[in-house]
Design a protein around this motif. Structure first.
Motif, PDB file in Angstrom:
ATOM      1  N   THR A  41       0.825  -1.206   0.000  1.00  0.00           N
ATOM      2  CA  THR A  41       0.000   0.000   0.000  1.00  0.00           C
ATOM      3  C   THR A  41       0.861   1.259   0.000  1.00  0.00           C
ATOM      4  OG1 THR A  41      -0.122   0.089   2.419  1.00  0.00           O
ATOM      5  CG2 THR A  41      -1.860  -1.132   1.278  1.00  0.00           C
ATOM      6  N   ALA A  42       0.242   2.360  -0.402  1.00  0.00           N
ATOM      7  CA  ALA A  42       0.853   3.686  -0.301  1.00  0.00           C
ATOM      8  C   ALA A  42      -0.263   4.720  -0.365  1.00  0.00           C
ATOM      9  CB  ALA A  42       1.853   3.923  -1.423  1.00  0.00           C
ATOM     10  N   ASP A  76      -2.568  12.285  -3.417  1.00  0.00           N
ATOM     11  CA  ASP A  76      -2.560  11.375  -4.570  1.00  0.00           C
ATOM     12  C   ASP A  76      -3.381  10.118  -4.311  1.00  0.00           C
ATOM     13  OD1 ASP A  76      -1.969  10.479  -7.102  1.00  0.00           O
ATOM     14  OD2 ASP A  76      -0.057   9.578  -6.534  1.00  0.00           O
ATOM     15  N   GLY A  77      -4.354  10.193  -3.440  1.00  0.00           N
ATOM     16  CA  GLY A  77      -5.243   9.066  -3.238  1.00  0.00           C
ATOM     17  C   GLY A  77      -4.585   7.871  -2.577  1.00  0.00           C
ATOM     18  N   MET A  78      -5.004   6.674  -2.982  1.00  0.00           N
ATOM     19  CA  MET A  78      -4.552   5.441  -2.345  1.00  0.00           C
ATOM     20  C   MET A  78      -4.128   4.425  -3.401  1.00  0.00           C
ATOM     21  SD  MET A  78      -5.300   2.066  -1.400  1.00  0.00           S
ATOM     22  CE  MET A  78      -7.062   1.798  -1.536  1.00  0.00           C
ATOM     23  N   TYR A  79      -3.004   3.776  -3.140  1.00  0.00           N
ATOM     24  CA  TYR A  79      -2.500   2.698  -3.996  1.00  0.00           C
ATOM     25  C   TYR A  79      -2.564   1.384  -3.208  1.00  0.00           C
ATOM     26  CZ  TYR A  79      -0.437   6.260  -7.086  1.00  0.00           C
ATOM     27  OH  TYR A  79      -0.242   7.314  -7.944  1.00  0.00           O
ATOM     28  N   GLU A  80      -2.917   0.322  -3.889  1.00  0.00           N
ATOM     29  CA  GLU A  80      -2.944  -1.002  -3.259  1.00  0.00           C
ATOM     30  C   GLU A  80      -2.542  -2.037  -4.299  1.00  0.00           C
ATOM     31  OE1 GLU A  80      -6.044  -3.957  -0.823  1.00  0.00           O
ATOM     32  OE2 GLU A  80      -6.822  -2.448  -2.226  1.00  0.00           O
ATOM     33  N   ALA A  81      -1.828  -3.066  -3.856  1.00  0.00           N
ATOM     34  CA  ALA A  81      -1.443  -4.165  -4.736  1.00  0.00           C
ATOM     35  C   ALA A  81      -1.502  -5.470  -3.950  1.00  0.00           C
ATOM     36  CB  ALA A  81      -0.053  -3.957  -5.306  1.00  0.00           C
ATOM     37  N   LYS A 112      -6.733   4.579  -6.497  1.00  0.00           N
ATOM     38  CA  LYS A 112      -7.984   5.317  -6.347  1.00  0.00           C
ATOM     39  C   LYS A 112      -7.624   6.781  -6.112  1.00  0.00           C
ATOM     40  CE  LYS A 112     -10.321   1.316  -4.310  1.00  0.00           C
ATOM     41  NZ  LYS A 112     -11.082   0.785  -3.156  1.00  0.00           N
ATOM     42  N   SER A 113      -8.225   7.657  -6.903  1.00  0.00           N
ATOM     43  CA  SER A 113      -7.897   9.084  -6.817  1.00  0.00           C
ATOM     44  C   SER A 113      -8.274   9.650  -5.455  1.00  0.00           C
ATOM     45  CB  SER A 113      -8.620   9.860  -7.916  1.00  0.00           C
ATOM     46  OG  SER A 113     -10.035   9.739  -7.752  1.00  0.00           O
ATOM     47  N   GLU A 114      -7.762  10.843  -5.182  1.00  0.00           N
ATOM     48  CA  GLU A 114      -7.978  11.465  -3.877  1.00  0.00           C
ATOM     49  C   GLU A 114      -9.457  11.618  -3.541  1.00  0.00           C
ATOM     50  OE1 GLU A 114      -6.408  13.277  -0.312  1.00  0.00           O
ATOM     51  OE2 GLU A 114      -5.549  12.011  -1.887  1.00  0.00           O
ATOM     52  N   ASP A 115     -10.281  11.920  -4.566  1.00  0.00           N
ATOM     53  CA  ASP A 115     -11.722  12.077  -4.340  1.00  0.00           C
ATOM     54  C   ASP A 115     -12.494  10.788  -4.559  1.00  0.00           C
ATOM     55  OD1 ASP A 115     -11.532  11.770  -7.042  1.00  0.00           O
ATOM     56  OD2 ASP A 115     -12.535  13.644  -7.570  1.00  0.00           O
ATOM     57  N   ASP A 116     -11.778   9.671  -4.768  1.00  0.00           N
ATOM     58  CA  ASP A 116     -12.375   8.355  -4.991  1.00  0.00           C
ATOM     59  C   ASP A 116     -13.263   8.333  -6.243  1.00  0.00           C
ATOM     60  OD1 ASP A 116     -12.484   5.652  -3.998  1.00  0.00           O
ATOM     61  OD2 ASP A 116     -14.596   5.997  -3.547  1.00  0.00           O
ATOM     62  N   GLY A 117     -13.033   9.278  -7.131  1.00  0.00           N
ATOM     63  CA  GLY A 117     -13.876   9.343  -8.318  1.00  0.00           C
ATOM     64  C   GLY A 117     -13.334   8.583  -9.504  1.00  0.00           C
TER      65      GLY A 117
END
Length: 512
Positions: free
Chosen positions: A232-233, A238-243, A397-402
């Protein structure tokens, strides 16, 4: 005496006969006077009313309804009215004849009242239960509606955001959208498999790869024998990253005995040389340095950064139980001057050292650290497998989750030489393993909306006689933990001599 008087109670008969015998001096019998007749009629009417009330009461039972009890109550009331017309001296005796009937009727009325109250209470309870059930069903329907709406939104975003992997995450171009193990060494401790890079280019400039760190607190179930890890990051703004990455890492194996006391270079059959006290010491005559991924202790565990250990009551050294190279024992640290013993989390494992009291800066190797095994004859645990393949998926996922962007992860850790001579083989082979990825079914017209990550089974059939391979992906498990009746046919493809697989046609899969 008139025969109609036969229904009078005995006491009334005596009174009537006494009246008839008092003629007033004449020898001739004379009839009752009008007043006497009126009194006798009132007595008869009271007697009839008492008899009717008693009969009605005796006829009652626990099966009697409200009408029967009400009729008996009415007859008792009538009897009391008739008794009320009698002389006061006679009323008590006549009322006593009603007491039994009154007790019966009161008991039956009490029964009916209790039954009515119970029925009313039951009805109220049933109404309450019905209202509660209706409210529960309304809530479930609303939750289902909201969940369906949320799933439709997620499916639409993920459907638009799934794309094929391309380019090199370690050296990205402007159009790259890729993920790989971080081999560039940024951050400095990320060259191990505890970090991966994700690159999302927009085609306008060279994108900056984002380093995802291993989430060591989240357990990931193995997929067909391949170990799973989550990365994760959450960069600022810059939203959220997951792998989710699955790797074919070999199991640990036993090595030599831990160490030999009194030597610094080790000996045949032993991994380490120990000082005269049985301690593993970093200087060790220049023959030993700490290896971060072999250092372990429950007191070292933390998510990131540096952890300090203050001196105990002995005011000389810190004592910490743990293990080194898979063998349990005790770590000791004597801090350097004006410093505190500390450990720093590494890509895999920990760095031993200290922090300066003045500025709290960590120095690897600071202080004097030793490790004393509980049993020098215990075997160390080796992990020789540093070359392995990995697969999985990643999402941003973007900062606004859009907006979502998602793709596959496929990389090899370590240097894997190309195969050679596969085109000279004959016969067939079947290979079975796992698959994982993101999926989205999106409909805006009332159709199915479903999205999330999946695991599945992959089966490959190789025919080395004509250098081709086909396959199937099935046994899908969706994001909700339930199976999906899906399958993907991997169309026939060519196998190159060095192991590459390629197809000339674009439609190389068929999804059912």
């Amino acid at each position: 005496m008139n025969s109609n008087w036969k229904l009078l109670p005995a006491s009334l008969l005596v009174a009537v006969l006494a009246l008839a015998g008092c003629g007033g001096g004449s020898d001739e019998p004379t009839g009752p006077t009008d007043a006497e007749r009126a009194a006798m009629m009132e007595m008869q009417e009271a007697a009839d009313a008492i008899e009717a009330a008693n009969a009605a009461a005796m006829a009652l039972s626990n099966a009697s309804d409200d009408a029967a009890v009400t009729d008996a109550e009415g007859l008792i009331a009538t009897a009391k009215d008739e008794i009320g017309d009698l002389p006061a001296a006679d009323q008590a005796a006549q009322l006593a004849m009603l007491s039994g009937a009154e007790s019966i009727v009161m008991a039956q009325r009490g029964r009916l009242t209790a039954e009515a109250e119970a029925a009313a209470a039951k009805s109220a309870e049933e109404r309450l239960k019905a209202e509660q059930e209706a409210e529960r069903m309304r809530q479930e329907a609303e939750e289902a509606r909201m969940a369906a709406a949320a799933m439709a939104a997620t499916a639409a975003k993920l459907y638009a955001g799934i794309s094929a992997p391309m380019g090199d995450a370690n050296s990205p171009a402007a159009t790259d959208r890729a993920a790989a193990y971080n081999n560039a060494g940024t951050p400095a401790d990320s060259t191990a498999d505890s970090h991966i890079l994700v690159t999302i280019g927009d085609g306008t400039n060279t994108p900056t790869a984002v380093a995802l760190s291993e989430d060591k607190k989240t357990m990931v179930a193995a997929n067909h024998g391949w170990a799973g890890k989550r990365f994760t990051a959450e960069p600022d703004g810059d939203g959220m990253y997951e792998a989710m990455v699955y790797s074919n890492v070999g199991s640990p194996s036993q090595g030599d005995k831990f160490g030999q006391i009194g030597v610094t270079t080790g000996a045949t059959g032993y991994e380490y040389g120990l000082d005269a006290s049985g301690n593993l010491v970093a200087d060790g005559g220049g023959a030993f340095t700490w290896v971060a991924n072999r250092i372990a202790s429950s007191r070292f565990d933390h998510s990131a950064g540096t952890k300090e250990f203050e001196l105990g009551t002995n005011d000389v050294y810190v004592s910490i139980s743990g293990s080194y190279h898979g063998v349990s024992g005790e770590y000791r640290c004597t801090p350097a001057a004006s410093s505190t013993c500390a450990v720093q989390i590494a890509a895999n494992g920990f760095n031993l050292g200290g922090t300066a009291d003045a500025d709290n800066a960590f120095t690897a190797g600071g202080g004097t650290w030793t490790f004393k095994p509980s049993n020098t004859e215990a075997r160390v645990t080796d992990m020789p497998d540093t070359i392995y393949a990995s697969y999985g998926w990643w999402i941003h996922k973007s900062e606004d989750d859009g907006t979502y962007t998602a793709s596959a992860f496929a990389d090899i850790k370590g240097a894997v030489p190309d195969a050679a001579g596969l085109d000279t083989l004959e016969g067939t082979g079947t290979y079975m393993g796992g698959a994982a990825g993101k999926y989205a079914l999106s409909s805006s017209t009332g159709g199915t909306n479903d999205a999330g990550h999946f695991t599945a089974r992959a089966t490959l059939e190789a025919d080395f006689s004509d250098n081709s391979i086909t396959g199937t992906i099935d046994s899908f498990m969706g994001a909700d933990g339930n199976s999906r009746d899906w399958s993907v046919e991997l169309k026939k493809a060519a196998i190159a001599a060095e192991g590459g697989i390629s197809r000339a046609e674009a439609n190389d899969t068929v999804w059912t």
